[in-house]
Design an enzyme around this catalytic site. Structure first.
Site, PDB file in Angstrom:
ATOM      1  N   ASP A 195       0.830  -1.208   0.000  1.00  0.00           N
ATOM      2  CA  ASP A 195       0.000   0.000   0.000  1.00  0.00           C
ATOM      3  C   ASP A 195       0.869   1.263   0.000  1.00  0.00           C
ATOM      4  OD1 ASP A 195      -2.411   1.370   0.000  1.00  0.00           O
ATOM      5  OD2 ASP A 195      -2.602   1.365   2.188  1.00  0.00           O
ATOM      6  N   ASN A 205     -10.997  -2.505  -5.127  1.00  0.00           N
ATOM      7  CA  ASN A 205     -10.221  -1.506  -5.870  1.00  0.00           C
ATOM      8  C   ASN A 205     -10.874  -1.086  -7.194  1.00  0.00           C
ATOM      9  OD1 ASN A 205      -7.016  -2.778  -4.690  1.00  0.00           O
ATOM     10  ND2 ASN A 205      -8.162  -0.991  -3.959  1.00  0.00           N
TER      11      ASN A 205
HETATM   12  C1  IPE Z   1      -5.278  -2.658   0.056  1.00  0.00           C
HETATM   13  O1  IPE Z   1      -5.017  -1.311  -0.098  1.00  0.00           O
HETATM   14  C2  IPE Z   1      -5.279  -3.350  -1.269  1.00  0.00           C
HETATM   15  C3  IPE Z   1      -3.978  -3.500  -1.910  1.00  0.00           C
HETATM   16  C4  IPE Z   1      -2.826  -3.099  -1.431  1.00  0.00           C
HETATM   17  C5  IPE Z   1      -3.982  -4.183  -3.173  1.00  0.00           C
HETATM   18  P1  IPE Z   1      -6.181  -0.234  -0.221  1.00  0.00           P
HETATM   19  O2  IPE Z   1      -5.519   1.070  -0.446  1.00  0.00           O
HETATM   20  O3  IPE Z   1      -7.168  -0.671  -1.251  1.00  0.00           O
HETATM   21  O4  IPE Z   1      -6.865  -0.306   1.210  1.00  0.00           O
HETATM   22  P2  IPE Z   1      -7.745   0.744   1.993  1.00  0.00           P
HETATM   23  O5  IPE Z   1      -8.755   1.286   1.023  1.00  0.00           O
HETATM   24  O6  IPE Z   1      -6.823   1.802   2.491  1.00  0.00           O
HETATM   25  O7  IPE Z   1      -8.342  -0.028   3.120  1.00  0.00           O
HETATM   26  C1  IPE Z   2      -1.654   0.284  -3.264  1.00  0.00           C
HETATM   27  O1  IPE Z   2      -1.423   1.663  -3.270  1.00  0.00           O
HETATM   28  C2  IPE Z   2      -1.855  -0.281  -4.650  1.00  0.00           C
HETATM   29  C3  IPE Z   2      -3.226  -0.735  -4.924  1.00  0.00           C
HETATM   30  C4  IPE Z   2      -4.222  -0.711  -4.104  1.00  0.00           C
HETATM   31  C5  IPE Z   2      -3.469  -1.217  -6.261  1.00  0.00           C
HETATM   32  P1  IPE Z   2      -2.616   2.709  -3.230  1.00  0.00           P
HETATM   33  O2  IPE Z   2      -3.008   3.019  -4.619  1.00  0.00           O
HETATM   34  O3  IPE Z   2      -3.728   2.232  -2.370  1.00  0.00           O
HETATM   35  O4  IPE Z   2      -1.888   3.938  -2.580  1.00  0.00           O
HETATM   36  P2  IPE Z   2      -2.476   4.928  -1.496  1.00  0.00           P
HETATM   37  O5  IPE Z   2      -2.913   4.095  -0.330  1.00  0.00           O
HETATM   38  O6  IPE Z   2      -3.611   5.651  -2.131  1.00  0.00           O
HETATM   39  O7  IPE Z   2      -1.331   5.815  -1.153  1.00  0.00           O
HETATM   40 MG    MG Z   3      -4.134   2.451  -0.388  1.00  0.00          MG
END
Ligand code: IPE
Ligand code: IPE
Ligand code: MG
Length: 239
Positions: free
Chosen positions: A19, A67
């Protein structure tokens, strides 16, 4: 083994919630997709490193069932990166003998991506190195629901006695059937939640959350997580 720390116990199964790509890009005043590109580069690099430490199973959370809520442009950029990297992995993980498997509902992806997933699994099937589960369109609740449905069908069609069903029978119907439960779950980006990742399997996993954003999570950060894991006292409900 971790360099300089031969005494450390290496967890058998590590899960990583990768993340923080979006925040990494935002800090640099760049579009979120740039963060995903750097995150994908890091994924390849750190996976190769982890495969050499003695970890037997690595599960990486790449895309959750939630997502899809993101903008069309972001989802599209991610799908493009998945394709690019799945082509790259065909050759890249071969040298490291990494056995790639995909967990999650792949049927939601386009034909081209599904073919790349299948091709990667086919080419990797006889490899004997680290097992790499890439969780794509993965959600733990969906996974548990799938297991429940399988059991219901077995009750209906095969005379399975509902009273005989055990917790291991549920484990055996998850994507991770036959694999040890994760010993350690690392989350980058600082959040303290599982976000629908390995809920059933993580009953006794050690959780390690670091503020480091995923594109910045390098070998030394992984080593630090292993050192922290070694300081935990796992009791599994005992004393
Ligand atoms: C979790 O991250 C999913 C992945 C890293 C693929 P998210 O960014 O989707 O999680 P939330 O929304 O902060 O819970
Ligand atoms: C994790 O990074 C990757 C996926 C969920 C695909 P994020 O895209 O959630 O990054 P933040 O949490 O918004 O910084
Ligand atoms: Mg995230």
């Amino acid at each position: 083994m971790i360099k300089g720390h031969p005494e450390l116990i290496i967890p058998q199964h590590v899960g990583i919630i990768m993340d923080g790509n979006g925040r990494w890009a935002k800090k640099r005043a760049m579009p979120r997709s740039v963060g995903h590109r750097f995150g994908a580069q890091n994924f390849r690099k750190i996976t190769r490193y982890i495969s050499k430490t003695g970890v037997k199973v690595l599960t990486l959370y790449a895309f959750s069932t939630e997502n899809w809520k993101r903008s069309f442009a972001e989802v599209n950029a991610l799908m493009g990166l998945f394709k690019e990297y799945l082509i790259d992995l065909l050759t890249n993980f071969k040298e490291d003998d990494i056995k790639v498997v995909f967990i999650g509902d792949r049927s939601a992806f386009d034909k081209n991506l599904i073919e790349l997933i299948e091709e990667n699994e086919e080419q990797a099937k006889d490899r004997t190195g680290m097992l790499l589960n890439i969780a794509m369109n993965y959600g733990s609740r969906d996974e548990i629901l799938m297991a429940v449905k399988k059991l219901c069908r077995e009750v209906r069609d095969n005379g399975l006695d509902p009273e005989s069903i055990t917790v291991d029978d549920i484990s055996a119907r998850l994507y991770t059937a036959g694999e040890p439960d994760p010993d350690l779950i690392i989350r980058t980006g600082g959040e303290m939640r599982l976000s629908n990742f390995l809920l059933y399997q993580s009953a006794y996993s050690e959780i390690y959350s670091t503020d480091t954003l995923w594109p910045d999570f390098h070998e030394k950060d992984f080593d630090e997580a292993i050192i922290a894991f070694n300081q935990r006292n796992r009791r599994f409900g005992g004393v």
